[in-house]
Design an enzyme around this catalytic site. Structure first.
Site, short mmCIF file in Angstrom:
data_model
loop_
_atom_site.label_atom_id
_atom_site.label_comp_id
_atom_site.label_asym_id
_atom_site.label_seq_id
_atom_site.Cartn_x
_atom_site.Cartn_y
_atom_site.Cartn_z
N TYR A 113 44.57 -20.04 -14.88
CA TYR A 113 45.85 -19.73 -14.76
C TYR A 113 46.33 -20.20 -13.58
O TYR A 113 46.32 -21.39 -13.27
CB TYR A 113 45.86 -18.09 -13.98
CG TYR A 113 45.21 -17.60 -12.94
CD1 TYR A 113 45.27 -17.75 -11.68
CD2 TYR A 113 43.19 -17.94 -13.37
CE1 TYR A 113 44.34 -17.54 -10.60
CE2 TYR A 113 42.77 -17.29 -12.15
CZ TYR A 113 43.70 -17.50 -10.97
OH TYR A 113 42.31 -17.40 -9.62
N GLU B 240 28.89 -31.80 -33.10
CA GLU B 240 27.58 -31.20 -32.58
C GLU B 240 26.99 -29.89 -31.25
O GLU B 240 26.33 -29.51 -30.97
CB GLU B 240 26.77 -32.14 -31.96
CG GLU B 240 25.81 -33.66 -33.18
CD GLU B 240 27.38 -34.39 -33.40
OE1 GLU B 240 28.03 -34.70 -34.19
OE2 GLU B 240 28.55 -34.46 -32.62
N LYS B 241 27.20 -30.17 -29.98
CA LYS B 241 27.50 -29.71 -29.29
C LYS B 241 28.02 -27.70 -29.74
O LYS B 241 26.99 -27.15 -29.62
CB LYS B 241 28.14 -29.90 -28.25
CG LYS B 241 28.13 -28.95 -27.10
CD LYS B 241 28.75 -29.57 -25.21
CE LYS B 241 28.56 -28.91 -24.56
NZ LYS B 241 29.33 -28.69 -23.11
N ALA C 183 32.77 -25.89 -25.68
CA ALA C 183 31.92 -25.11 -26.09
C ALA C 183 31.14 -25.03 -24.26
O ALA C 183 30.15 -25.33 -24.93
CB ALA C 183 30.91 -26.18 -27.08
N SER D 232 38.78 -18.83 -4.12
CA SER D 232 39.28 -17.97 -4.62
C SER D 232 38.87 -16.69 -3.97
O SER D 232 39.80 -16.04 -3.35
CB SER D 232 37.24 -17.31 -4.87
OG SER D 232 36.89 -16.06 -4.95
N LYS E 258 26.07 -20.75 -11.84
CA LYS E 258 25.74 -19.69 -12.74
C LYS E 258 24.86 -20.16 -13.33
O LYS E 258 23.58 -18.69 -13.49
CB LYS E 258 27.00 -19.82 -13.45
CG LYS E 258 28.06 -19.39 -13.24
CD LYS E 258 29.11 -19.08 -13.87
CE LYS E 258 30.23 -18.31 -13.43
NZ LYS E 258 31.53 -18.34 -14.17
N ASN F 279 27.17 -15.08 -13.29
CA ASN F 279 27.98 -14.63 -12.81
C ASN F 279 28.16 -12.98 -11.95
O ASN F 279 28.92 -13.30 -10.57
CB ASN F 279 29.73 -14.98 -12.81
CG ASN F 279 30.17 -12.89 -13.98
OD1 ASN F 279 29.35 -12.51 -14.49
ND2 ASN F 279 31.52 -13.23 -14.46
#
Length: 283
Positions: free
Chosen positions: A225, A163-164, A136, A14, A66, A87
């Site tokens: 990235y 469908e999702k 999605a 992170s 999350k 988040n």
């Protein structure tokens, strides 16, 4: 000193502590910001313990927690409701009353506003534009409302399982969303294409990059990235798309939105993006 943290598993990679310390220095805030590795199934207890500290103000949350963050907080933020993911957590009382713990914490999802702000910072016009969103999953869900609120003309969601994508569109309640199967994206004529999948991290394209798909495309945006342009960005540029962007600016902008929620101060994101770009390219 105000205390902050980012929770995840894994978490070592992170950049959040670096970003927020830069923000704090700009805004004359004395903060501590740590990375906390939470065990799967143990995030809520760790987050509540952290937020119960007198100097704790809030925390960021990354994968895979999350949804847990969404469930442990009061959520009024539409982007978070769309994504069913949070988040950013903020303590709104001392956080020590375990019987009323949820009411002590507010939840936000700043990913979408981070994306929109990064596009605007790069002089990308959103108003009245047709946008194709590839994927999605949670990353896609969190950016839908901010994109719609930016007055785009049309949002099309393309996903391997149509469908999702339809379920995601239906759950947002927005009327100007269309869905297509991933193999049918060549029928879409977007001005902007946003890849919310992790395909680029594996060196793969998120969809077939046909000339018909890119005919009216002004910019492609990859939410991931790397230390060099992703394969998605390179392929688009090779086929004549004028502009390609990766997700580093989005990372910084979503962090800035969280920092503003916590401190009511707005940092200079351009300086932070430039510094991080240097660090990543030299790593």
């Amino acid at each position: 000193m105000k205390k902050f943290a980012v929770f995840g598993n894994p978490i070592e990679q992170s950049l959040s502590p670096t970003i927020h310390q830069m923000f704090a220095q700009q805004c004359d805030e004395a903060i501590s910001y740590e990375k906390i590795l939470a065990p799967e199934g143990g995030f809520i207890a760790k987050a509540r313990s952290f937020l119960s500290q007198p100097d704790a103000v809030g925390c960021n949350v990354t994968m895979p927690f999350k949804l847990d963050a969404f469930n442990m907080a009061v959520v009024d933020d539409q982007a978070a409701k769309d994504a069913k993911a949070v988040n950013t957590l903020m303590k709104v009382s001392n956080g020590s009353n375990e019987t009323n713990a949820k009411n002590n914490i507010k939840g936000f999802n700043t990913d979408g506003i981070g994306l929109v702000n990064d596009l605007l910072n790069n002089h990308i016009e959103l108003k009245n534009k047709r946008v194709l969103l590839i994927g999605a999953g949670g990353a896609a869900r969190g950016v839908i409302s901010p994109l719609i609120e930016a007055s785009i003309a049309q949002l099309t969601i393309a996903n391997r399982t149509k469908e999702k994508a339809q379920q995601v569109a239906d759950e947002t309640g927005h009327s100007n969303i269309e869905v297509v199967a991933l193999e049918d994206v060549s029928n879409v004529r977007p001005h902007i294409i946003i890849n919310s999948t992790a395909a680029s991290l594996d060196g793969e394209l998120p969809c077939a990059m046909s000339l018909s798909l890119l005919e009216e495309c002004d910019v492609v945006y990859d939410m991931v990235y790397k230390n060099s342009p992703t394969v998605f960005m390179r392929e688009a540029r090779s086929q004549g798309v004028p502009k390609s962007l990766d997700g580093l600016g989005m990372l910084v902008e979503q962090a800035a939105a969280a920092f503003t929620i916590w401190t009511s101060k707005q940092p200079d994101t351009n300086a932070v993006v430039t510094k991080l770009r240097e660090l990543i390219e030299n790593s």
